[in-house]
Motif scaffolding. Structure first.
Motif, short mmCIF file in Angstrom:
data_model
loop_
_atom_site.label_atom_id
_atom_site.label_comp_id
_atom_site.label_asym_id
_atom_site.label_seq_id
_atom_site.Cartn_x
_atom_site.Cartn_y
_atom_site.Cartn_z
N LEU A 51 1.00 -1.30 0.02
CA LEU A 51 0.09 -0.01 0.04
C LEU A 51 0.78 1.24 -0.02
N LEU A 52 2.10 1.11 0.78
CA LEU A 52 2.77 2.45 0.92
C LEU A 52 3.69 2.74 -0.45
N GLN A 53 3.69 1.63 -1.31
CA GLN A 53 4.17 1.92 -2.38
C GLN A 53 3.40 2.83 -3.56
N TYR A 54 2.23 2.54 -3.54
CA TYR A 54 1.06 3.20 -4.28
C TYR A 54 0.52 4.31 -3.69
N LYS A 55 1.56 4.78 -2.71
CA LYS A 55 0.68 6.00 -1.85
C LYS A 55 0.44 7.20 -2.81
#
Lengths: 1163, 428
Positions: free
Chosen positions: A313-317
């Motif tokens: 999730l943090l990657q597609y922030k």
């Protein structure tokens, strides 16, 4: 001035006594002794100069017979002015002068009236009695002398005496030798005083020097005092200081002793005990802290391990956050889409409708092709305007054309009328040049006629004159007996003939006279044979002389017989004399005659006379024969008289003149007639030119002139008409040209209109407009196209919006799907909105967990670092503790504490010592410490106190000395300052300078006055010595005439007495004392009269009043005086008082008026 | 180039009373008393203001006969002001203030140099540590020096000379003074010494005898002391270069200015109109010379109806009083009319009178006789009772021929006025 009336109100014996009508000249007031003559004299004197007061020696003449003391006299001046002089005694004494014009005057006016003469002078010179006459002193008064000088000066009433007095006052007011009051004496005194003061003041220089020396001495003393004072002050302070440190010194001594008694380590750390306690506390603190940090580390590790995080999730922030932002926009796009689609449809329908309104064939494309730009529209509008303009011009030109046609018709009519008139005129008028030529000829005729008239007049006059002359000549010819016509030559010869006769007659007459003279001379010559005549006359003369002598001798002898020999001899002498005289007379006569004869001998011998006579007679007969032949020639019977010949000669001369004049006139007449004929010829020629038959005269000329005038008039009218027709022709030409111009313009306008229509049709066709449309119609179509195009644009815009929204929705949904795929998650629903929101929530949770983990990691790090630091510090403290023990010479804490106590006690004593030492140093200074300590150790407290008292006393003494000197110097300074400032001397010197200047100026004034007096005195001396005043000169001539020439000279003696002396004809001199009483009195009288003469030469002559002054004069001299007085009376009124009848009579003899006094005197 | 700048003055005559004034008000009196002092103070002010190198005072600082210590003290005090400013003063004494008259009690400031009376001394002027000028001078030792002091000055060699050379001397150059015998000297004497500048004193009228090579200058007295000492009075600011180039600038210093003013009576009908005429012309004089006290001598001239009136007793005095009282004194500027000299002429013509054969003619001729030289002794005798008395000799000018003639001329005027005019005098 003369006295006319005397009125005595109350004066001596007189009361209301009135003498009136006193004339000019001499008046004798005659009366016996006691009749009041002296009173009258005194009255006149006193009215003029005032009544004497009680102190005077003069008689007062109080009114004895009543009346007010005083009276008046009336005087008349030379110029006719009359004055009343009134004087009354008593309280309101004073003179009043009544002027003829009614004004009043006083003593001043009276003095002026009397020529400012002084009373003394008047009473001694003008009005005096015998006693004054005899008084020699009166002539020597200053006033008298004064008068003499001023008389010599010739200028006004100036008083040298006054000037002298003035000068003398002036000089003595300024300076006198021994005076005290005069200005200069005073000033000199004050100057002397001032000088004294100045001398006093100027001693200040000396005083200054003395004071200065005193001051110098005092200054030296003062210096000593100051030094003493300083010395003792210093000493006093020293002792005071020693006393001040005494206590400290004692304490210091004791502390030194105690200090030396204590044993202690060599050194001890500064504040060792306190430092040891501090180190111990710090060590236990650090140990506690290390334990605490270890606990904390353990709990942090536990927390960190419990946390898990979703990394995908943090990657597609980024994408997730973008989806979150797009949610709202997506929702509104979904909502708007159907509404916009409906709007597109509506707009399309409206557009189609408006297109159908323009025309059936009009589509959207066609409409867009049409050029609707502003220039096109303007082109259409312009075309419309141009068409309108051409139409209007065509209308205007039509109207103009009609007007021109009417104008041309009017002009043609007028021309026709003028032509008719001209035709008639052309018949009447003749050629213009002919008329002019004839008029010129007429002018010539007129001038010729004038000339002719003058000539005819002249001729008339000449004929008349000729007749007169002819008559005159014929009369004269008739008179001379000439009947036939005469010639000029004859007339001249005739006249000459008469002249010759007359000439010869004169010569004849002359010759005859000469002959007569010759005859006379011949007679005379024959008579006077020279020798005879001389001898005869001489002897006759001798005889005469002897006859006289003889008679004389005879007479003598006769008388001798009569015993009067003396007379006889006298008579003989007389006759001898007479004989001489006769002889002389005869001699003279003879000489005269001789002279006459000598003259006559100029002529030649008398024999020549006959020859001469004969020659002359020959000449006479010759002339006579000439005359006779001439007479014959002239046709005269005998020799005419000379007068008749003269007459003839004259007549013939006249005749000749008349004859010549006649010929002259005839010549003139002939010339005039010639002239007249010439003019008549000219007239004939001119007449022909002017169209007159025969020689023109005045009337024919006038007639011809009338005719010519008429012809000239009609000629002028014809010219005017022709001019007018030409004018109309010009106008018509103008009108016609304008008409054709208008035609041209109309046709060009019509052509323009056609062209315009053609181009308009072309334009419409090209643009696809209906060919039926007018420009206005086209403009309307343009407007509609405008509206439709606006609609179309709107529709296009809405369509574009719809497309954009659709695209947005698609993009959003694709993005959402991509994120889900990337995270590896499944969409929980098809609703993209909620899907997006769930993604956002998941992301937020992950991020929080991550932050928490990072915080725990940081805390662990910090705790580990702290632990390391505290452990290091603990090690340091322990090192310090062991070092401190070493410094304090101790191995244990106990030992260290013991050492610390000992050290503290010893330090206290050392402090006390140092304190004492410090005090001494503070009071005396570092350098003096050793010295002071030595001093202190050598003395004790009592000694010091004693010293202090002694020194104080010494100091006070020096102070006293100081102020004394100071005071003295102050005094001297004051004095010096006073001297310095003292302006007294300056002031005094300035005053002195001022006074000296005043003195100088006043002295100069004095010197001026002194020298003035000196020079006046010298001048008087010189004047008296060198100049005999006029008075003396006048008196001299008077005295000479009184003494009948016995004393011709008077002079003033040069000696100091200045006595008057007389000189006789024999040059012997006498002083007055040597003269007899009478002669002396005559001298005095002469001097007085001399003065009067002199005085009256520059002022009003005053009346002379004498009181019986002639009593001592002998009869002859009285008479001389009388005749002198008569001369004086021409100028001066003389009143003479006398009681002597003889004097009265003598005065009467020189024309004196007599008034008797004493009559009517009351009392 | 060696160059010095100095102020040259002389003949201060401090505290010498003004001569020739016969009337003064207290105001004027104070001004007169202080004038010489004020003037010297001004001179010192000028020296300080212009930052001169030194000042020269060439004698007659005061008048020994006046015995004024005030003068000497004032002089010393003013020199002290110079000392404060570092300006030196060089002084020679003159015939009126011979060296021996200076009070021994008064010492001069240190940088005041007084030349000896025994021999010519030399002082050097040092400027910036370097000698720039040498000043030679000698004081007069006693009042009446008849010796030529100039001859005592050394000759300086033209070629070796390295400094500006100045000579100071109180002397009477070429018999200029009234008393020509005192302190004699000739221009040739001065020129022969090859100096650059001669600062002289003694003559009261300023005169540049030679403007350069060398400059020979009499600055005159800085304050006129007598009505005859009219005109500008002051001192010279001098710049001298070695070689004798001299720049002179005169600065006026007098606090009181003497003027004489001629006024013709011909325009005036009455004394009143004459007075207002005088007032007007004095007002204009005053305008021209502001900030000075003017002491004015009015000389009335011309012929006219007033000539007679002015001769009446007291008229001239009244006119003078009027002039002094009326308008001419105010606080700031003063014109004090000191005297009015009546040089007007009476209307008679002396030559005509002289030809008259009458008393007046005799009078005029007698006056002429008395004006002859041989009569002077006689006239002197007539006036001896005043002029030759002890006090007269002391306070009055001696009776010289010129003076006697003047008095005689006045007498003549007086006599003619009296004798030709008694009529009018009687009426008054």
């Amino acid at each position: 001035m003369r006295i006319e009336e005397i009125y005595l109100d109350g004066f001596g014996i007189f009361h209301q006594y009135h003498i009136i009508g006193i004339p000019s000249g001499i008046t004798v007031l005659y009366g016996p002794n006691e009749s009041g003559k002296s009173t009258l004299l005194a009255f006149i004197q006193q009215v003029l100069f005032g009544f004497p007061d009680g102190r005077s020696r003069k008689i007062q003449y109080l009114p004895l017979a009543g009346g007010n003391h005083g009276g008046r006299i009336r005087v008349r001046l030379h110029n006719g002015e009359v004055y009343g002089i009134e004087r009354y005694g008593g309280r309101r004494e004073g003179v009043q002068l009544f002027l003829s014009d009614g004004r009043l005057g006083g003593s001043q006016e009276l003095s002026h009236l009397l020529g400012h003469i002084k009373q003394e002078v008047f009473e001694n010179i003008y009005a005096f009695s015998l006693s004054e006459l005899q008084d020699i002193k009166t002539l020597h008064s200053d006033e008298m002398r004064e008068r003499m000088y001023s008389a010599g000066r010739g200028i006004g009433e100036v008083s040298i005496e006054e000037a002298k007095t003035f000068l003398s006052n002036e000089s003595s007011n300024l300076f006198t030798l021994k005076g005290r009051k005069p200005f200069i004496n005073n000033l000199l005194k004050s100057l002397k005083e001032k000088e004294e003061k100045i001398r006093e003041e100027s001693k200040s220089l000396e005083r200054f020097n003395i004071l200065y020396h005193e001051k110098e001495e005092l200054k030296k003393e003062l210096d000593i005092a100051i030094k003493d004072q300083e010395y003792y002050e210093k000493k006093e302070v020293h002792v005071e200081k020693l006393l001040a440190v005494w206590e400290s010194w004692v304490v210091m001594q004791e502390a030194t002793r105690a200090y030396n008694a204590i044993s202690a380590p060599e050194s001890f750390p500064e504040e060792g005990k306190e430092r040891m306690e501090g180190i111990l506390a710090t060590i236990s603190g650090y140990e506690d802290r290390i334990l605490e940090i270890k606990g904390t580390l353990k709990s942090l590790e536990e927390q960190r391990v419990s946390l898990t995080i979703d990394e995908s999730l943090l990657q597609y922030k980024g994408e997730i956050l973008s989806l979150q932002r797009g949610i709202e926009k997506y929702e509104s796009a979904l909502h708007d889409l159907p509404e916009i689609e409906a709007l597109v449809r509506k707009e399309e329908a409206q557009l189609q409708e408006s297109l159908s309104e323009i025309g059936r064939s009009w589509t959207e494309e066609k409409m867009m092709e049409v050029d609707r730009s502003i220039p096109v529209k303007e082109g259409v509008r312009k075309r419309s305007d141009e068409m309108e303009e051409i139409r209007r011009n065509l209308r205007d030109q039509g109207i103009e054309k009609n007007q021109r046609i009417a104008e041309r018709e009017d002009l043609e009519k007028e021309k026709l009328l003028l032509h008719e008139e001209l035709d008639t005129k052309r018949l009447e008028a003749r050629n213009e040049t002919d008329v002019g030529e004839e008029q010129k000829a007429l002018l010539d005729i007129r001038s010729l006629l004038g000339k002719k008239e003058v000539i005819v007049d002249d001729l008339q006059n000449l004929y008349t004159l000729l007749d007169t002359k002819k008559n005159e000549r014929e009369n004269l010819s008739h008179q001379e007996g000439i009947e036939e016509e005469i010639e000029e030559e004859f007339l001249s010869s005739r006249s000459h003939l008469f002249f010759s006769v007359r000439q010869n007659l004169s010569i004849l007459k002359e010759l005859k006279r000469k002959v007569e003279v010759l005859a006379e001379k011949e007679e005379l010559v024959r008579f006077l044979q020279p020798d005879r005549a001389n001898a005869l006359s001489f002897s006759w003369e001798i005889l005469r002389v002897f006859a006289v002598i003889f008679i004389g001798i005879g007479g003598v002898l006769f008388l001798m017989k009569g015993n009067v020999p003396k007379v006889g001899i006298g008579i003989l002498l007389f006759f001898l004399l007479l004989a001489g005289v006769v002889w002389m007379v005869q001699r003279k006569e003879r000489t005269r005659k001789k002279k006459v004869l000598q003259k006559k001998e100029v002529y030649p011998n008398y024999m020549n006379f006959a020859e001469e006579k004969e020659r002359l007679e020959g000449e006479i007969s010759q002339i006579q024969s000439t005359i006779l032949s001439l007479v014959k020639e002239a046709g005269l019977g005998e020799i005419p008289s000379k007068e008749w010949l003269n007459e003839r000669e004259e007549a013939w001369k006249n005749l000749k003149t008349l004859f010549l004049q006649e010929i002259d006139l005839k010549k003139k007449i002939f010339l005039k007639e010639e002239e007249k004929r010439k003019i008549e010829n000219d007239l004939l020629v001119c007449g022909e030119r002017a169209g007159i038959e025969g020689i023109p005269n005045l009337s024919t000329t006038n007639e011809r002139e009338e005719i010519l005038k008429k012809e000239e008039k009609s000629l002028n009218r014809k010219k005017i008409l022709e001019e007018k027709i030409k004018d109309i022709d010009r106008k018509m030409l103008g009108v016609e040209s304008r008409e054709s111009m208008i035609e041209e313009r109309i046709s060009s306008l019509q052509k323009d209109e056609e062209e315009l229509q053609g181009s308009w049709m072309e334009w419409k066709k090209r643009r696809g407009f209906d060919s039926q449309l007018s420009p206005e119609g086209v403009l309307e179509v343009f407007t509609k196209i405008e509206e439709s195009s606006v609609r179309k644009e709107k529709k296009e815009e809405i369509k574009a919006r719809k497309e954009k929204i659709k695209k947005e929705i698609t993009v959003y949904e694709e993005e959402c799907n991509a994120v889900y795929a990337g995270c590896g998650r499944d969409k929980e629903s098809d609703n993209y909105v909620s899907a997006a929101e769930s993604l956002v929530d998941g992301l937020r949770e992950c991020e929080e967990k991550k932050k928490m983990k990072e915080g725990i990691e940081r805390e662990e790090e910090n705790a580990k670092r702290d632990k390391k630091i505290v452990e290091e510090k603990l090690r340091n403290e322990k090192k310090k503790q062991s070092l401190l023990f070493k410094e304090g010479f101790a191995d244990s804490e106990e030992e260290f504490r013991n050492n610390a106590r000992e050290w503290e006690t010893r330090r206290k004593y050392a402090y006390d010592i140092e304190q004492g030492r410090g005090n001494i140093r503070v009071v005396f200074g570092e350098q003096k410490y050793e010295e002071v300590v030595r001093e202190l150790s050598e003395t004790d407290h009592e000694t010091l106190l004693l010293d202090q008292k002694q020194i104080e006393q010494r100091r006070e003494e020096a102070q006293e000395k100081y102020s004394q000197c100071k005071e003295k110097i102050g005094e001297i300074d004051g004095q010096i300052a006073q001297i310095e400032k003292n302006k007294e001397a300056s002031q005094l010197k300035m005053e002195q300078a001022v006074d000296m200047e005043i003195l100088q100026r006043k002295a100069e004034e004095w010197a001026v006055a002194i020298l003035s007096q000196l020079v006046i005195e010298k001048t008087i001396e010189k004047y008296e010595r060198q100049r005999q005043p006029d008075i003396i000169k006048k008196a001299q001539s008077l005295f000479a005439s009184i003494t009948a020439g016995r004393y011709p000279s008077l002079y003033i003696a040069a000696d100091t007495k200045k006595e008057i002396c007389v000189e006789e004809t024999n040059r012997s001199r006498k002083s007055i004392s040597q003269l007899s009483r009478g002669t002396a009195e005559q001298l005095y009288l002469s001097l007085r009269l001399g003065f009067i003469q002199d005085f009256s030469s520059y002022s009003e002559p005053l009346p002379l009043i004498f009181d019986d002054i002639l009593v001592n004069f002998d009869h002859e001299r009285v008479q001389n005086v009388c005749s002198l007085l008569r001369d004086f009376a021409q100028e001066h009124q003389i009143l003479y008082f006398t009681c002597h009848k003889s004097t009265k009579e003598l005065m009467e003899g020189v024309g004196a008026h007599i008034i008797s006094i004493g009559e009517g005197v009351s009392g | 180039m060696k160059k010095v700048r100095f102020l040259h003055t002389a003949d201060l005559h401090l505290d010498t009373p003004f001569k020739g004034v016969a009337a003064i008000s207290s105001e004027i009196g104070t001004r007169l008393q202080d004038a010489t002092f004020q003037t010297f103070r001004t001179i010192i002010d000028i020296a300080i203001q212009h930052e001169v190198d030194f000042i020269l005072v060439a004698g007659d600082i005061y008048d020994v006969s006046e015995q004024s210590i005030r003068a000497q003290i004032f002089f010393r005090n003013e020199l002290r002001r110079l000392e404060e400013k570092g300006i030196a003063a060089y002084i020679v004494h003159g015939n009126h203030d011979p060296l021996n008259s200076w009070s021994p009690s008064l010492s001069f400031p240190k940088n005041t140099h007084v030349f000896s009376a025994d021999t010519v001394e030399r002082f050097f002027v040092v400027k910036g540590g370097e000698k720039v000028a040498e000043i030679y001078g000698i004081s007069v030792s006693q009042g009446n020096v008849l010796e030529n002091l100039a001859s005592l000055f050394p000759v300086v060699s033209q070629s070796q000379k390295n400094l500006v050379t100045i000579g100071m001397l109180h002397c009477n150059l070429g018999g200029r003074g009234v008393n020509a015998d005192a302190v004699p000297c000739s221009e040739k004497d001065l020129l022969s010494k090859h100096y650059d500048y001669w600062a002289l004193g003694h003559i009261h009228k300023k005169e540049i005898v030679s403007s350069s090579h060398p400059g020979i200058v009499y600055p005159g007295n800085p304050q006129g002391l007598h009505p005859n000492e009219e005109g500008e009075r002051g001192c010279y600011l001098v710049e001298v270069e070695r070689g004798g180039n001299v720049a002179l600038r005169f600065v006026e210093t007098a606090h009181i200015r003497w003027i004489s003013h001629s006024i013709s009576i011909e325009e005036s009908e009455t004394i009143d109109s004459l007075l207002s005429f005088i007032e007007r012309s004095l007002a204009s004089v005053r305008e021209k010379m502001r900030n000075k006290t003017l002491i004015c001598k009015i000389i009335l001239t011309g012929r006219g109806p007033l000539a007679k009136v002015l001769r009446r007793k007291g008229v001239l005095d009244d006119l003078l009083k009027e002039c002094q009282e009326n308008v001419f004194v105010d606080r700031e500027r003063v014109v004090w009319v000191e005297r009015i000299i009546n040089n007007t002429r009476l209307s008679f013509d002396r030559e005509t009178l002289k030809d008259q054969q009458d008393f007046i003619g005799d009078l005029v001729r007698t006056f002429e006789e008395f004006a002859e030289e041989e009569k002077m002794g006689f006239l002197e005798k007539e006036l001896s009772s005043l002029f030759l008395s002890p006090l007269g000799r002391k306070f009055l000018t001696p009776l010289e021929t010129e003076y006697l003639r003047r008095v005689l001329a006045q007498s003549e005027e007086q006599c003619l006025d009296l004798l030709l005019d008694s009529q009018e005098r009687n009426e008054d």
